[in-house]
Design a protein around this motif. Structure first.
Motif: not given
Length: 102
Positions: A82-96
């Motif tokens: 889903p998008r809210v005000r143009g931003d994608y609403q992703l599940p929590p992300l883990r960045f490496d």
């Protein structure tokens, strides 16, 4: 020579909006990633997780930018993002983020 980075983003896989799995076939995923991200980016879809790996980035990756890029790719693959005000609403992300040898 400047620093180079590899970015890996992992999250739970959103459910599909499509009736069938045509949009998540490996060749379709590869074409979509090549078109939207380019380079040697790779997206791996498993039954429960999504992993995007981008190598040879010239600068330190911006997590907000890459969150949106991942959202665009998943949306194009007909996964429910889903998008809210143009931003994608992703599940929590883990960045490496890893620095790679020049």
């Amino acid at each position: 020579m400047g620093r180079s980075y590899t970015l890996t983003i992992t999250c739970t896989r959103p459910r599909s909006r499509a009736i069938d799995d045509f949009h998540v076939q490996p060749e379709r995923v590869s074409r979509t990633v090549a078109m939207l991200i380019g380079g040697d980016a790779e997206l791996t879809l498993k039954p429960r997780t999504v992993r995007l790996t981008v190598t040879a980035l010239d600068g330190l990756p911006n997590p907000a930018y890459w969150r949106q890029r991942l959202g665009e790719v998943l949306n194009c693959l007909h996964l429910d993002v889903p998008r809210v005000r143009g931003d994608y609403q992703l599940p929590p992300l883990r960045f490496d983020i890893r620095e790679t040898a020049p």
